[in-house]
Scaffold this active site. Structure first.
Site, PDB file in Angstrom:
ATOM      1  N   ARG A 192       0.809  -1.235   0.000  1.00 24.89           N
ATOM      2  CA  ARG A 192       0.000   0.000   0.000  1.00 24.89           C
ATOM      3  C   ARG A 192       0.832   1.270   0.000  1.00 24.89           C
ATOM      4  NH1 ARG A 192      -2.873  -3.082   3.610  1.00 24.89           N
ATOM      5  NH2 ARG A 192      -4.764  -3.939   2.694  1.00 24.89           N
ATOM      6  N   LYS A 237       2.483  11.264 -11.751  1.00 22.86           N
ATOM      7  CA  LYS A 237       1.723  10.287 -12.543  1.00 22.86           C
ATOM      8  C   LYS A 237       2.585   9.059 -12.741  1.00 22.86           C
ATOM      9  CE  LYS A 237      -1.042  13.201 -15.585  1.00 22.86           C
ATOM     10  NZ  LYS A 237      -1.291  13.447 -17.011  1.00 22.86           N
ATOM     11  N   GLU A 262      10.187  18.757 -25.366  1.00 20.23           N
ATOM     12  CA  GLU A 262       9.363  19.107 -24.195  1.00 20.23           C
ATOM     13  C   GLU A 262       9.818  20.432 -23.574  1.00 20.23           C
ATOM     14  OE1 GLU A 262       6.637  17.490 -23.315  1.00 20.23           O
ATOM     15  OE2 GLU A 262       6.872  15.442 -24.077  1.00 20.23           O
ATOM     16  N   LYS A 302       7.253  22.735 -14.360  1.00 21.38           N
ATOM     17  CA  LYS A 302       6.298  21.633 -14.218  1.00 21.38           C
ATOM     18  C   LYS A 302       5.878  21.487 -12.755  1.00 21.38           C
ATOM     19  CE  LYS A 302       4.664  17.163 -15.274  1.00 21.38           C
ATOM     20  NZ  LYS A 302       4.733  15.892 -15.954  1.00 21.38           N
ATOM     21  N   GLU A 354      -4.997  17.295 -12.711  1.00 24.80           N
ATOM     22  CA  GLU A 354      -5.224  17.615 -14.118  1.00 24.80           C
ATOM     23  C   GLU A 354      -6.684  17.891 -14.448  1.00 24.80           C
ATOM     24  OE1 GLU A 354      -3.441  14.886 -16.881  1.00 24.80           O
ATOM     25  OE2 GLU A 354      -3.426  16.415 -18.443  1.00 24.80           O
ATOM     26  N   ARG A 376      -3.120  22.169 -15.504  1.00 27.34           N
ATOM     27  CA  ARG A 376      -2.127  21.168 -15.893  1.00 27.34           C
ATOM     28  C   ARG A 376      -2.298  20.727 -17.343  1.00 27.34           C
ATOM     29  NH1 ARG A 376      -0.186  16.026 -12.145  1.00 27.34           N
ATOM     30  NH2 ARG A 376       1.322  15.185 -13.617  1.00 27.34           N
ATOM     31  N   ASN A 414      -0.168  19.724 -22.143  1.00 27.11           N
ATOM     32  CA  ASN A 414      -0.458  18.867 -23.294  1.00 27.11           C
ATOM     33  C   ASN A 414      -0.371  19.604 -24.623  1.00 27.11           C
ATOM     34  OD1 ASN A 414      -0.882  16.450 -21.920  1.00 27.11           O
ATOM     35  ND2 ASN A 414      -2.944  17.105 -21.332  1.00 27.11           N
ATOM     36  N   HIS A 442       0.323  17.810 -27.830  1.00 28.50           N
ATOM     37  CA  HIS A 442       0.117  16.394 -27.546  1.00 28.50           C
ATOM     38  C   HIS A 442      -1.161  15.819 -28.143  1.00 28.50           C
ATOM     39  CE1 HIS A 442       3.491  17.012 -24.916  1.00 28.50           C
ATOM     40  NE2 HIS A 442       3.461  15.774 -24.476  1.00 28.50           N
ATOM     41  N   HIS A 484       0.110  12.643 -29.677  1.00 29.84           N
ATOM     42  CA  HIS A 484      -0.310  11.311 -29.209  1.00 29.84           C
ATOM     43  C   HIS A 484      -0.978  10.519 -30.327  1.00 29.84           C
ATOM     44  CE1 HIS A 484      -0.538  12.540 -24.685  1.00 29.84           C
ATOM     45  NE2 HIS A 484       0.581  11.884 -24.940  1.00 29.84           N
ATOM     46  N   HIS A 505       8.316   9.930 -28.807  1.00 33.26           N
ATOM     47  CA  HIS A 505       7.287  10.815 -28.255  1.00 33.26           C
ATOM     48  C   HIS A 505       7.583  12.295 -28.554  1.00 33.26           C
ATOM     49  CE1 HIS A 505       4.315  12.401 -25.498  1.00 33.26           C
ATOM     50  NE2 HIS A 505       5.264  13.088 -24.873  1.00 33.26           N
TER      51      HIS A 505
HETATM   52  N1  LIG Z   1       4.514  10.057 -15.843  1.00 34.40           N
HETATM   53  C1  LIG Z   1       4.447  11.074 -16.653  1.00 34.40           C
HETATM   54  O1  LIG Z   1       3.975  12.161 -16.282  1.00 34.40           O
HETATM   55  C2  LIG Z   1       4.988  10.932 -18.030  1.00 34.40           C
HETATM   56  C3  LIG Z   1       5.146  12.053 -18.853  1.00 34.40           C
HETATM   57  C4  LIG Z   1       5.707  11.890 -20.105  1.00 34.40           C
HETATM   58  C5  LIG Z   1       6.092  10.614 -20.539  1.00 34.40           C
HETATM   59  N2  LIG Z   1       5.909   9.546 -19.718  1.00 34.40           N
HETATM   60  C6  LIG Z   1       6.318   8.200 -20.133  1.00 34.40           C
HETATM   61  O2  LIG Z   1       7.729   8.192 -20.297  1.00 34.40           O
HETATM   62  C7  LIG Z   1       8.093   7.146 -21.181  1.00 34.40           C
HETATM   63  C8  LIG Z   1       9.161   7.653 -22.112  1.00 34.40           C
HETATM   64  O3  LIG Z   1      10.273   8.043 -21.353  1.00 34.40           O
HETATM   65  P1  LIG Z   1      11.703   8.266 -22.013  1.00 34.40           P
HETATM   66  O4  LIG Z   1      11.569   9.114 -23.214  1.00 34.40           O
HETATM   67  O5  LIG Z   1      12.615   8.707 -20.936  1.00 34.40           O
HETATM   68  O6  LIG Z   1      12.058   6.821 -22.589  1.00 34.40           O
HETATM   69  P2  LIG Z   1      12.762   5.518 -21.970  1.00 34.40           P
HETATM   70  O7  LIG Z   1      12.595   5.429 -20.527  1.00 34.40           O
HETATM   71  O8  LIG Z   1      12.311   4.385 -22.805  1.00 34.40           O
HETATM   72  O9  LIG Z   1      14.293   5.815 -22.295  1.00 34.40           O
HETATM   73  C9  LIG Z   1      14.711   5.885 -23.642  1.00 34.40           C
HETATM   74  C10 LIG Z   1      15.933   4.993 -23.902  1.00 34.40           C
HETATM   75  O10 LIG Z   1      17.084   5.634 -23.398  1.00 34.40           O
HETATM   76  C11 LIG Z   1      17.801   4.778 -22.539  1.00 34.40           C
HETATM   77  N3  LIG Z   1      18.427   5.629 -21.539  1.00 34.40           N
HETATM   78  C12 LIG Z   1      17.837   6.270 -20.508  1.00 34.40           C
HETATM   79  N4  LIG Z   1      18.714   7.056 -19.889  1.00 34.40           N
HETATM   80  C13 LIG Z   1      19.895   6.909 -20.515  1.00 34.40           C
HETATM   81  C14 LIG Z   1      21.186   7.487 -20.352  1.00 34.40           C
HETATM   82  N5  LIG Z   1      21.423   8.400 -19.434  1.00 34.40           N
HETATM   83  N6  LIG Z   1      22.168   7.094 -21.210  1.00 34.40           N
HETATM   84  C15 LIG Z   1      21.921   6.184 -22.182  1.00 34.40           C
HETATM   85  N7  LIG Z   1      20.731   5.629 -22.401  1.00 34.40           N
HETATM   86  C16 LIG Z   1      19.728   5.982 -21.578  1.00 34.40           C
HETATM   87  C17 LIG Z   1      16.801   3.802 -22.019  1.00 34.40           C
HETATM   88  O11 LIG Z   1      17.419   2.580 -21.668  1.00 34.40           O
HETATM   89  C18 LIG Z   1      15.879   3.638 -23.219  1.00 34.40           C
HETATM   90  O12 LIG Z   1      16.394   2.679 -24.090  1.00 34.40           O
HETATM   91  C19 LIG Z   1       6.817   6.711 -21.863  1.00 34.40           C
HETATM   92  O13 LIG Z   1       6.422   5.458 -21.352  1.00 34.40           O
HETATM   93  C20 LIG Z   1       5.803   7.776 -21.469  1.00 34.40           C
HETATM   94  O14 LIG Z   1       4.478   7.282 -21.379  1.00 34.40           O
HETATM   95  C21 LIG Z   1       5.370   9.685 -18.486  1.00 34.40           C
HETATM   96 ZN   LIG Z   2       5.084  14.751 -23.607  1.00 34.19          ZN
END
Ligand SMILES: NC(=O)c1ccc[n+]([C@@H]2O[C@H](COP(=O)([O-])OP(=O)(O)OC[C@H]3O[C@@H](n4cnc5c(N)ncnc54)[C@H](O)[C@@H]3O)[C@@H](O)[C@H]2O)c1
Ligand SMILES: [Zn+2]
Length: 361
Positions: free
Chosen positions: A110, A132, A174, A216, A226, A230, A234, A237, A241, A254
């Protein structure tokens, strides 16, 4: 309240920062197979120096790990390790690791204390902040989740240097978004320093990442769930998306999809008479100077305007039949608009999907 620390070389401070926050117990580091070999040792060392016992789990890289079946694997691991409620879950990685580790921290026993150590630009300025967390359902991204803010977000900008170039550019999308909706002066900085920010050699790297992250934090503080403000995050987006999804997340990162989406949202803002055409033009030039697309690049699969529209109507942020559009009335200022005529959206999408400007009409 989350503590946010961003800077060059902050990884070594992890353990002592955790002590300052009064955390005790064992640390469970969740990472992926690319990030852990690079930075896992430094993290474990910092934990050890501050007197924390730790264990680590490496997930396969990529979005496929953000699933309920992976949460089971992590729950099993925590059970085997006899994790207790005061123990700490640490996400070391990009948004994928942050989202799933946060969901596990929110649900196991929990709720356990949760720390984000984001290692991509996107994670440092966006996904690690705001609480999130969640996983994907086979039928849709991020359908299962919770609001569960990390007590500490520790971003070390030095780790960004091992990111692939394409990931770096996608992360900057972003930051440009953040400037367009909230901070005209930040846009000046991004514009003037694009080359050195792209190769991560600018002395402004950490200050700019921190500035975006703080924006942020502020927006989320005003609207945690949101329901209003917030939503401006987007910007770009709605189309972004839909493009990502219509291409089965196989073609565009993305940030790249959001970049095209921002070009679309700015064009809509101009077309409805809110935004000066020169402001949209400036945005697009900055996106391009960061190596980002402002229209769909040529791809070897067909994508119709209808498919993208259909995806847009499925967007979970849709209220009733209409999409909520985040538009700009000037650089640094966004507004939410639901009365955008579908014909206009279609026209803009057609130009974004056209293979070249010559085929634009
Ligand atoms: N929670 C939220 O508010 C929120 C907001 C935006 C996106 N997201 C989510 O985030 C995800 C995308 O995140 P991302 O773009 O960071 O992608 P990711 O986590 O897949 O990372 C991208 C790639 O880079 C590699 N990597 C990460 N850090 C590294 C580093 N320092 N050096 C070398 N390689 C590295 C990872 O292994 C991966 O292969 C999606 O699932 C999306 O839905 C969440
Ligand atoms: Zn985004």
């Amino acid at each position: 309240m989350s503590t946010l620390v961003i800077g060059e070389g902050t990884l070594g401070e992890l353990g002592s920062r955790m002590r300052e926050l009064g955390l005790a117990g064992r640390a469970f580091v969740i990472s992926d197979e690319r990030v852990y070999p690079l930075y896992g040792e430094a993290v474990r060392q910092s934990l050890q120096q501050a007197g924390f016992d730790s264990a680590a789990y490496q997930l396969p890289c990529g979005e496929a790990s953000k699933s309920l079946s992976t949460t089971w694997v992590l729950y099993d691991w925590l059970v085997e390790q006899r994790a207790e409620r005061r123990d700490i879950v640490i996400a070391l990685g990009g948004g994928v690791v942050g989202d799933i580790a946060g969901f596990v921290a929110a649900t196991f026993l929990r709720g356990m204390p949760f720390i984000q150590v984001p290692t991509t630009i996107l994670a440092q300025i966006d996904s690690a902040i705001g609480g999130k967390v969640g996983v994907d359902h086979p039928r849709g991204k991020n359908l299962i989740g919770a609001f569960y803010p990390a007590c500490l977000i520790l971003g070390d900008t030095a780790v960004l240097r091992t990111l692939p170039r394409r990931e770096i550019a996608a992360g900057w999308a972003e930051a440009i978004k953040c400037a367009m909706i909230l901070d005209a002066e930040l846009l000046d900085l991004l514009e003037a320093n694009a080359d050195k920010l792209c190769d991560l050699t600018s002395p402004l790297l950490s200050p700019i990442i921190e500035r975006c992250a703080r924006h942020k934090v502020e927006v989320v503080a005003q609207d945690e769930r949101e329901t209003g403000l917030r939503m401006i995050l987007n910007y770009g987006h709605t189309i972004g998306h839909a493009l990502e999804a219509a291409l089965d997340y196989q073609v565009l990162l993305h940030g790249e999809a959001v970049s095209i989406g921002m070009a679309g949202a700015a064009a809509i803002s101009v077309a409805v008479g809110l935004l000066e055409p020169a402001a949209a033009e400036r945005q697009n030039q900055i996106l391009e100077s960061f190596g980002l697309p402002i229209r769909l690049p040529s791809i070897d699969r067909p994508l119709s305007v209808e498919t993208v529209l259909e995806r847009m109507s499925r967007d979970k942020k849709t209220r009733g039949a209409r999409n909520q559009w985040i538009l700009l009335d000037r650089i640094g200022h966004a507004r939410i608009e639901s009365n955008v005529p579908v014909e206009l959206v279609e026209r803009i999408l057609r130009s974004l999907l056209a293979p070249s400007p010559a085929a634009d009409h």
